[in-house]
Enzyme design. Sequence first.
Site: not given
Ligand code: UDP
Length: 327
Positions: A73, A140, A169, A220
């Site tokens: 959570a 975070y 991820n 990622r």
């Molecule tokens: N991303 C993107 N467009 C979106 C959401 C995410 O280009 O609408 C990119 C983001 O910049 C990152 C990758 O996708 O490089 C994964 O982002 P996400 O938020 O899914 O996970 P994070 O890596 O932040 O935990």
Amino acid sequence: MKIMVVGGAGYIGSHMVKMLLEAKHEVVTFDNLSAGFRDSVLGGDFVEGDLCSRAALDACFVAHRPDAVMHFASFIQVGESVRRPDKYYFNNFSNTLNLLDAMIAHKVRHFIFSSTAAIFGEPQYVPIDELHPTNPLNPYGKSKWMVEQALADYEHAFGLKYVCLRYFNAAGADPSGLLGERHEPETHLIPLILRAASGRLPHIQVFGRDYDTPDGTCVRDYIHIVDLCAAHLLALNQLVQNEQSSHFNLGNGAGFSVQQVIDAAERVTGSKIKVLDGARRAGDPARLVADSSKARLALGWTPRYADLETIIGDAWRWERKMLDKAD
Ligand code: UDP
């Protein structure tokens, strides 16, 4: 064993509850339903309660007498954590201490903690192993790293035994089609791409094409939710057997760029996805890829759904179900 799953109504927690029940464990879910859904909890007992209430926690420990706690959570949006650090430190850190204090009081000494790759900050090298220095760049990541540090002190003082699992991820959905990702608002790449494919969203935005990566978009490490939960189960079994606290980075070890994810989603869905190019998102490192060899070696963990199209295919099944529901 009887496992208390805190946050068991959320995305990862609900998949964990299902897997624990399938492994014949007893489960009690403790969740305030602030972001989770009661109907995502597919079995076991359910307690609607808030981690900030010690009375609610005490009542749950007394009534259900769990052998171990898994804690899912937390708030998870990096951008929001920068604007509202109070929310993140309160829920992700202070409320976790409340949970740990209740565990100690009720003599429950096994704890599995959902941590994050965000504790590492800007990578100094990839793939990132457990020895990589920690330098979280936002509230975070800091709130999760603060819990990890507190856990070491709680072990020393109170004998608490724990495993910290640093997720890269988390993605995909249970292959049964019964569960999936239900964040509102949704900020994650794969579900947003699939909403664009299904027509629930008009387009997807790519946050930056000028990164130092082969195609310029961020890379990622996407790990299937079922593989992630399998690692929790192995970590729990080992913790109870060995009584040794530990930390593991969990990913597939393979990086995919945002553009590669979009291309794979077009293949899986058969739809052309409308893509707009946007600015970089603050705090996004170019590449985040896990070195999970420690988990593979120490836990005997092998991801079974490492293929990107499998991950997206399972998420797509769920997206279509959500689309039918919305109609
Ligand atoms: N991303 C993107 N467009 C979106 C959401 C995410 O280009 O609408 C990119 C983001 O910049 C990152 C990758 O996708 O490089 C994964 O982002 P996400 O938020 O899914 O996970 P994070 O890596 O932040 O935990």
